[in-house]
Scaffold this motif. Structure first.
Motif, short mmCIF file in Angstrom:
data_model
loop_
_atom_site.label_atom_id
_atom_site.label_comp_id
_atom_site.label_asym_id
_atom_site.label_seq_id
_atom_site.Cartn_x
_atom_site.Cartn_y
_atom_site.Cartn_z
N ASP A 9 0.82 -1.21 0.00
CA ASP A 9 0.00 0.00 0.00
C ASP A 9 0.86 1.26 0.00
O ASP A 9 0.48 2.27 -0.59
N ASN A 10 1.99 1.20 0.69
CA ASN A 10 2.89 2.35 0.83
C ASN A 10 4.31 1.88 0.57
O ASN A 10 4.67 0.74 0.88
N THR A 11 5.14 2.78 0.03
CA THR A 11 6.54 2.45 -0.23
C THR A 11 7.44 3.53 0.37
O THR A 11 7.15 4.72 0.24
N LEU A 12 8.51 3.09 1.01
CA LEU A 12 9.52 4.00 1.53
C LEU A 12 10.87 3.51 1.01
O LEU A 12 11.33 2.43 1.37
N ASP A 13 11.48 4.32 0.14
CA ASP A 13 12.78 3.98 -0.43
C ASP A 13 13.84 4.70 0.40
O ASP A 13 14.09 5.89 0.21
N VAL A 14 14.45 3.97 1.34
CA VAL A 14 15.43 4.60 2.23
C VAL A 14 16.76 4.84 1.53
O VAL A 14 17.62 5.53 2.07
#
Length: 77
Positions: A9-14
Motif C-alpha cells: 500500500d505504501n513504499t519507503l525507499d530509504v
C-alpha cells in the motif's frame, strides 16, 4: 525497477534518504493503518531493524530481487 518487487500500500525507499533513515521508517510505521502494508526498499538487508519491527507488533517478509536491492514488506501482526 525489478518486476519481482512486492506490492504494498505504501513504499519507503530509504536509499533516497540522506543520513540515518530510522526515524523515517518509524514514522512510516506509525502512519500505517492496521490493514495496510509498507514496502521498505534498501540497498542492504536491514537485519538490526527486524527486532524493532517485531517489538512494535509488526511482521515482515524480505526478498532480494536484484543486487543492492532488498525489499522488506511490513504488515501488522
Amino acid at each position: 525497477m525489478s518486476l519481482d518487487r512486492p506490492d504494498a500500500d505504501n513504499t519507503l525507499d530509504v536509499r533516497e534518504i540522506d543520513g540515518e533513515p530510522f526515524d523515517d521508517i518509524m514514522g512510516a510505521l506509525a502512519d500505517l493503518s492496521p490493514d495496510e502494508s509498507l514496502l521498505l526498499l534498501n540497498s542492504f538487508e536491514p537485519e538490526p531493524l527486524y527486532r524493532v519491527i517485531e517489538q512494535r507488533g509488526f511482521e515482515y517478509e524480505t526478498t532480494n530481487p536484484e543486487p543492492d536491492l532488498w525489499c522488506v514488506t511490513i504488515t501488522h501482526e
